[in-house]
Design an enzyme around this catalytic site. Sequence first.
Site, PDB file in Angstrom:
ATOM      1  N   THR A 408       0.788 -12.061 -13.148  1.00  0.00           N
ATOM      2  CA  THR A 408       1.331 -12.485 -14.440  1.00  0.00           C
ATOM      3  C   THR A 408       2.408 -13.550 -14.277  1.00  0.00           C
ATOM      4  O   THR A 408       2.983 -13.713 -13.223  1.00  0.00           O
ATOM      5  CB  THR A 408       1.884 -11.271 -15.198  1.00  0.00           C
ATOM      6  OG1 THR A 408       0.927 -10.238 -15.189  1.00  0.00           O
ATOM      7  CG2 THR A 408       2.233 -11.585 -16.631  1.00  0.00           C
ATOM      8  N   GLY A 495       5.178  -8.401 -13.778  1.00  0.00           N
ATOM      9  CA  GLY A 495       5.478  -7.240 -12.939  1.00  0.00           C
ATOM     10  C   GLY A 495       4.835  -5.946 -13.412  1.00  0.00           C
ATOM     11  O   GLY A 495       5.337  -4.870 -13.093  1.00  0.00           O
TER      12      GLY A 495
HETATM   13  N1  GLU Z   1      -1.716  -6.424 -16.860  1.00  0.00           N
HETATM   14  C1  GLU Z   1      -0.322  -6.096 -16.922  1.00  0.00           C
HETATM   15  C2  GLU Z   1       0.121  -5.784 -18.316  1.00  0.00           C
HETATM   16  O1  GLU Z   1      -0.397  -6.307 -19.241  1.00  0.00           O
HETATM   17  C3  GLU Z   1       0.519  -7.197 -16.387  1.00  0.00           C
HETATM   18  C4  GLU Z   1       0.297  -7.356 -14.932  1.00  0.00           C
HETATM   19  C5  GLU Z   1       1.480  -7.801 -14.204  1.00  0.00           C
HETATM   20  O2  GLU Z   1       2.481  -8.233 -14.773  1.00  0.00           O
HETATM   21  O3  GLU Z   1       1.414  -7.720 -12.984  1.00  0.00           O
HETATM   22  O4  GLU Z   1       0.999  -5.015 -18.486  1.00  0.00           O
END
Ligand code: GLU
Length: 597
Positions: A408, A495
């Site tokens: 992200t 994160g």
């Molecule tokens: N897929 C995660 C979310 O939407 C974010 C992934 C990440 O920040 O590593 O919470």
Amino acid sequence: MRFTLALATTATLALTTVTVAPTGANAHTRNGGPTAVGFGGAVSTVDATATAVGLDVLRRGGNAVDAAVAAAATLGVTEPFSAGIGGGGFLVYYDARRGTVSTIDGRESGPATMTEDIFVDPADKLPYDFPEARVSGLSVGTPGTLATWEAAAKKWGTRSLSSLLLPAARVADQGFPVDATFRQQVADNAAAFGQFDSTRELYLPGGAPPAVGTTLRNRDLADTYRLIATRGTGVFYRGAVGADIVRTVQHPPVADDPTGVWAYPIRPGDLRMSDLRNYRVRYPAPTKSGYRGLTVYGMSTPSSGGTAVGEALNILERTDLSKATITQALHQYAESTALTFADRNRYVGAYTPQPVLDKLISDGWAAQRACQINPARALTKPVPPGDINASGCTPAPVGGPVEQGQSTTNLTVADRWGNVVEYTLTIEQTGGNAMVVPGRGFLLNNEMTDFNFVGTQGTAPDPNLPGPGKRPRSSMAPTIVLKHGKPFLALGSPGGATIITTVLQVLINRVDLGMTLPEAMAAPRASQRNSPGIQAEPAFHQRYGPALEALGHTFGPDVVELGAATAIEFTPYGGLIATAEPARRGGGSAAVVVPRR
Ligand code: GLU
């Protein structure tokens, strides 16, 4: 990602050459470094090229939304493992003229055919291992990022989406220098990337991760951006690019295996053209909560970011952290997030009714939860979620799961008119599902693995199980904080589930613990998400561990770093402090239109 950027060969970027901040006295306030102070608009991202592109848009009279879209498109090139048009995200926007905060939910949605047991192996009825689910077609949701850019540009921007894609297309064409973070991200994914011809060709040239300092070009992505710029987003959601996405999901471009055994079986998925055609962004009302006289706006469902940040702040507000010892302040912080994650895991998903969300973010609920915190003794983790129907200090009997992630990206933009964009975008894991769409130059998301594979709440319903067209719960927490109705702070971070704690920690560092914003960003981080151990950066563990352990806290394995935040603080008389990470993820890049001399 930080490096010397000399894109002066392209006319449009000539004004925005950004150089690495030296480590000398000016290191903290130079355009392109981790902190920039000044006026007239600001951009903060994890990457110097993206920041330069955003700044150029601002300098040419574009507004915060224009700059955010152009910067995000550039991140799709230079941070392809974190974000891109194969993914989704959440954008929070403060409109200075109207004095309002709005949001765009550009989260990926599940295919219409998605069933609750999609991540359960029919052979043995057990949930797939995470890597097996991730590197598959099953994990791909309908991408929402391009639709987000289009919606933001149309609703609030002043430039066409086409013109905002072109600087990024140029960066993709001309190439950008590979830095250590980029190389490492490829190296970490080498096994998964190596399984797909298209990914291998782009990111494993000659069979190995590209060397630091070499130039990486992505001509396919440049062409894709230009095709969208010429033909519109229909070519993605209804046309040739969409058809290629669907083909990739249904028939993954698996390379011939020289050894005969790939690490994963690579299951195809069932995303269809109709899913892309039917995709729409949503405009949920932002979450809103008060904190020590400030008003905190965040992202509502399907993200849990806004409610979780709001609930934890409400719990923390019941203690005057500015008067507490640092140990007590951090104890309260850890307890508040453990309680909040228990509640989030029990109650928050794409379809949580609004009254439940309202209750979770109410002061009354905070009182019911905060009463369980003992200043002298840490709660045993996991703590159970609160019973939403009970009054008083009564927990219910079941705990929740532990999650993490580290992909992200996040960006923060302000313009000279006072508009602000806080935008977190992702393809979920670093490298998404590892499949580059052949001929199109972008990776697909694995966002569907943000669903729980099986129920996690015992006999209680799990709000985050897969479903047709459903959007998985997120932790992304783009946050805009107003003071007396005007922007005070905008911030966000990647994160995974640690996003929530990183945003909270930067907020309380700045608001309660007497730090400047750059200090609040740089301070060592820790994350208690209702697991037995606090996940901490080594510096946090060393500095605060012994005192917190004396209160009964335990620490899980340390992590090298948590988050890669960006933020802007708004100071009196139009001043701006734009900040990015000084070190995490290789350091970010902040810049202002008119630097303070
Ligand atoms: N897929 C995660 C979310 O939407 C974010 C992934 C990440 O920040 O590593 O919470």
